[in-house]
Design a protein around this motif. Structure first.
Motif, short mmCIF file in Angstrom:
data_model
loop_
_atom_site.label_atom_id
_atom_site.label_comp_id
_atom_site.label_asym_id
_atom_site.label_seq_id
_atom_site.Cartn_x
_atom_site.Cartn_y
_atom_site.Cartn_z
N GLU A 314 0.85 -1.19 0.00
CA GLU A 314 0.00 0.00 0.00
C GLU A 314 0.89 1.24 0.00
OE1 GLU A 314 -2.54 -0.23 3.38
OE2 GLU A 314 -3.42 -2.18 2.80
N ALA A 315 0.27 2.39 -0.14
CA ALA A 315 1.03 3.64 -0.20
C ALA A 315 1.88 3.83 1.05
CB ALA A 315 0.08 4.82 -0.39
N ARG A 316 1.34 3.40 2.19
CA ARG A 316 2.05 3.58 3.46
C ARG A 316 3.39 2.83 3.48
NH1 ARG A 316 -0.34 1.90 9.45
NH2 ARG A 316 1.66 1.88 10.52
N CYS A 317 3.49 1.75 2.70
CA CYS A 317 4.70 0.93 2.72
C CYS A 317 5.94 1.69 2.23
CB CYS A 317 4.49 -0.32 1.88
SG CYS A 317 3.16 -1.40 2.47
N ALA A 318 5.72 2.75 1.45
CA ALA A 318 6.85 3.53 0.96
C ALA A 318 7.48 4.36 2.07
CB ALA A 318 6.40 4.46 -0.17
N GLN A 319 6.73 4.59 3.15
CA GLN A 319 7.26 5.35 4.28
C GLN A 319 7.50 4.49 5.52
OE1 GLN A 319 4.35 6.73 2.60
NE2 GLN A 319 5.86 7.75 1.29
N ALA A 320 6.78 3.36 5.63
CA ALA A 320 6.88 2.53 6.84
C ALA A 320 8.26 1.92 6.96
CB ALA A 320 5.81 1.44 6.81
N ASP A 321 8.77 1.82 8.20
CA ASP A 321 10.06 1.20 8.41
C ASP A 321 9.92 -0.33 8.39
OD1 ASP A 321 8.95 0.41 10.81
OD2 ASP A 321 10.05 1.86 12.03
N MET A 322 11.04 -1.01 8.56
CA MET A 322 11.04 -2.46 8.53
C MET A 322 11.54 -3.03 9.85
SD MET A 322 12.34 -3.55 4.75
CE MET A 322 12.27 -5.27 5.27
N GLN A 323 11.15 -2.45 10.96
CA GLN A 323 11.59 -2.93 12.26
C GLN A 323 10.90 -4.26 12.59
OE1 GLN A 323 14.04 -1.41 14.03
NE2 GLN A 323 14.15 -0.04 12.25
N LEU A 324 11.69 -5.20 13.09
CA LEU A 324 11.11 -6.48 13.48
C LEU A 324 10.19 -6.31 14.67
CD1 LEU A 324 14.27 -8.75 13.19
CD2 LEU A 324 12.22 -8.89 11.76
N ARG A 325 9.03 -6.95 14.60
CA ARG A 325 8.03 -6.88 15.66
C ARG A 325 7.62 -8.30 16.06
NH1 ARG A 325 7.04 -3.06 11.78
NH2 ARG A 325 6.76 -0.90 12.47
N PRO A 326 7.40 -8.55 17.36
CA PRO A 326 6.96 -9.89 17.78
C PRO A 326 5.51 -10.14 17.39
CG PRO A 326 7.06 -8.41 19.67
CD PRO A 326 7.62 -7.65 18.52
N VAL A 327 5.24 -11.34 16.86
CA VAL A 327 3.86 -11.74 16.54
C VAL A 327 3.46 -12.99 17.30
CG1 VAL A 327 3.78 -10.64 14.28
CG2 VAL A 327 4.70 -12.94 14.48
N ALA A 328 4.44 -13.69 17.86
CA ALA A 328 4.21 -14.87 18.69
C ALA A 328 5.50 -15.13 19.44
CB ALA A 328 3.81 -16.08 17.83
N GLU A 329 5.47 -16.07 20.37
CA GLU A 329 6.66 -16.35 21.16
C GLU A 329 7.81 -16.79 20.27
OE1 GLU A 329 8.11 -19.03 25.00
OE2 GLU A 329 6.04 -19.15 24.26
N GLY A 330 8.91 -16.06 20.30
CA GLY A 330 10.07 -16.38 19.50
C GLY A 330 9.92 -16.10 18.02
N HIS A 331 8.84 -15.42 17.62
CA HIS A 331 8.54 -15.18 16.21
C HIS A 331 8.47 -13.68 15.96
CE1 HIS A 331 6.21 -16.96 12.54
NE2 HIS A 331 6.91 -15.89 12.19
N LEU A 332 9.39 -13.18 15.11
CA LEU A 332 9.45 -11.77 14.76
C LEU A 332 9.28 -11.61 13.25
CD1 LEU A 332 12.69 -10.88 16.78
CD2 LEU A 332 10.33 -10.66 17.59
N GLN A 333 8.66 -10.52 12.85
CA GLN A 333 8.55 -10.24 11.42
C GLN A 333 8.51 -8.72 11.21
OE1 GLN A 333 5.67 -8.96 9.54
NE2 GLN A 333 4.97 -8.27 11.56
N ALA A 334 8.74 -8.27 9.98
CA ALA A 334 8.96 -6.86 9.71
C ALA A 334 7.92 -6.25 8.78
CB ALA A 334 10.36 -6.64 9.14
N CYS A 335 6.69 -6.75 8.82
CA CYS A 335 5.61 -6.15 8.03
C CYS A 335 4.63 -5.47 8.97
CB CYS A 335 4.90 -7.22 7.20
SG CYS A 335 3.50 -6.59 6.21
N TRP A 336 4.37 -4.18 8.76
CA TRP A 336 3.52 -3.42 9.67
C TRP A 336 2.06 -3.90 9.61
CZ3 TRP A 336 -0.70 -0.71 7.93
CH2 TRP A 336 -0.75 -0.42 6.54
N LYS A 337 1.67 -4.59 8.53
CA LYS A 337 0.28 -5.01 8.38
C LYS A 337 -0.05 -6.24 9.23
CE LYS A 337 -1.66 -4.75 4.38
NZ LYS A 337 -1.99 -4.96 2.95
N VAL A 338 0.97 -7.00 9.62
CA VAL A 338 0.74 -8.19 10.44
C VAL A 338 0.68 -7.77 11.90
CG1 VAL A 338 1.62 -10.45 11.10
CG2 VAL A 338 1.91 -9.65 8.77
N GLN A 339 -0.47 -7.97 12.52
CA GLN A 339 -0.67 -7.47 13.87
C GLN A 339 -0.60 -8.55 14.94
OE1 GLN A 339 -0.82 -4.24 14.37
NE2 GLN A 339 -0.81 -3.78 12.19
N ASP A 340 -1.01 -9.79 14.61
CA ASP A 340 -1.08 -10.83 15.65
C ASP A 340 0.19 -11.67 15.71
OD1 ASP A 340 -1.50 -12.00 13.18
OD2 ASP A 340 -2.85 -13.53 13.97
#
Length: 340
Positions: A314-340
């Motif tokens: 989406e348009a926001r992806c051109a500005q969004a950073d790629m910081q790793l975020r936890p989505v489950a125990e021991g599981h990190l990912q860098a897409c802002w659209k994935v929330q759980d």
């Protein structure tokens, strides 16, 4: 036939993050640029992950994603542009490999070894195998005389070769045997950490499984800690405890192997797994395959570097950073659209 058709699967495979209190190697904000000027090649950019004692960590991604560059950075075959490589020595002291000079790094070379992609190119064609293996022992003052010959015989036996093979030259072996010699050379100095840089890619499919089974057996018997770099997602699933997914020099997902393969979160990881060969060609894929080419590391896209190939961009992806975020125990990912 898939490489893993003849793999000897263990009864159980570790899937959770290691329980060790401290990592053997902690990579923090690691970067590597080649060249200078307005558009240097950003081969590795702000990469962070941990490697724990006794685990095999898989590093996957397309060609050009920076996998082999990271392997060479961790072994200090090339110098990092920025970042830290915190290595835990015997006894618990931690040193930053990224900032050690050549003389300070030399004693640690025995602790950190590499298995190269091309076994023939990595062996001196004019040296007998006894000299290839003995050179490492002599360099680190580990064995001389009869003890050296005994150690060479032990190493050859460990990798499934015979003592008389010590008198041969590299050209007298098959590709699979040469890779076994490369593994023996890495093991010679009893390292605590080994980088296996795509050790199967130069081998025939018919013998790849033999080398994978050898690595798995050595890992269990010797308690090795491995960074396993590979394109083969089936082999990574079989051999590795956790997986780091790399795209254009950035980490986009880190997870225990079972969790990653059962439910990949980042769109790039999903596309990689969807592109893997499946037994039934008629089976429908629910995830679109990757389209287009990997962008140039000289001029990466702004924001999320995967957005130019992402079906969910989406348009926001051109500005969004790629910081790793936890989505489950021991599981990190860098897409802002994935929330759980």
């Amino acid at each position: 036939m898939s490489t893993t058709d003849t793999l000897e699967r263990p009864a159980e495979q570790a899937t959770a993050a290691p329980a060790a209190a401290e990592p053997l190697l902690r990579i923090q904000h690691l970067s590597k640029q080649f060249g200078s000027g307005a558009h240097p090649v950003r081969a590795v950019q702000d990469v962070s992950f941990d490697i724990y004692p006794g685990e095999t960590l898989g590093l996957v991604g397309e060609s050009g994603s920076g996998k082999s560059t990271i392997g060479r950075l961790l072994t200090r075959l090339i110098e990092p542009t920025a970042g830290q490589l915190q290595f835990r020595k015997q006894g618990g002291e931690t040193v930053d490999l990224a900032h050690l000079g050549a003389s300070a790094m030399r004693p640690l070379r025995a602790d950190i070894q590499i298995i190269f992609q091309d076994p023939y190119a990595s062996l001196n064609p004019r040296m007998r195998i006894r000299d290839v293996l003995g050179e490492a022992l002599s360099t680190h003052g580990m064995a001389t005389g009869a003890a050296r010959q005994q150690r060479i015989a032990e190493l050859l036996d460990q990798v499934g070769l015979r003592p008389e093979h010590a008198e041969r030259f590299p050209h007298e072996f098959s590709g699979g045997q040469r890779q076994r010699i490369g593994i023996a050379r890495a093991l010679a100095v009893q390292p605590r950490f080994i980088v296996a840089d795509e050790p199967l890619s130069a081998l025939d499919v018919s013998i790849q499984a033999q080398v994978v089974n050898l690595l798995g057996d050595l890992k269990d018997r010797l308690g090795l800690t491995l960074l396993f770099i590979s394109h083969d997602l089936d082999v990574v699933e079989y051999l590795c405890d956790r997986v780091v997914v790399l795209y254009l020099g950035r980490v986009v997902e880190v997870a225990p192997t079972e969790a990653l393969y059962a439910r990949p979160r980042h769109p790039y990881t999903q596309a990689l797994l969807a592109a893997a060969p499946i037994p039934d060609p008629a089976q429908r894929r629910s995830i679109p395959l990757l389209s287009g080419d990997l962008p140039s590391p000289k001029n990466p896209p702004s924001g999320c570097v995967f957005r130019t190939r992402c079906p969910q961009a989406e348009a926001r992806c051109a500005q969004a950073d790629m910081q790793l975020r936890p989505v489950a125990e021991g599981h990190l990912q860098a897409c802002w659209k994935v929330q759980d």
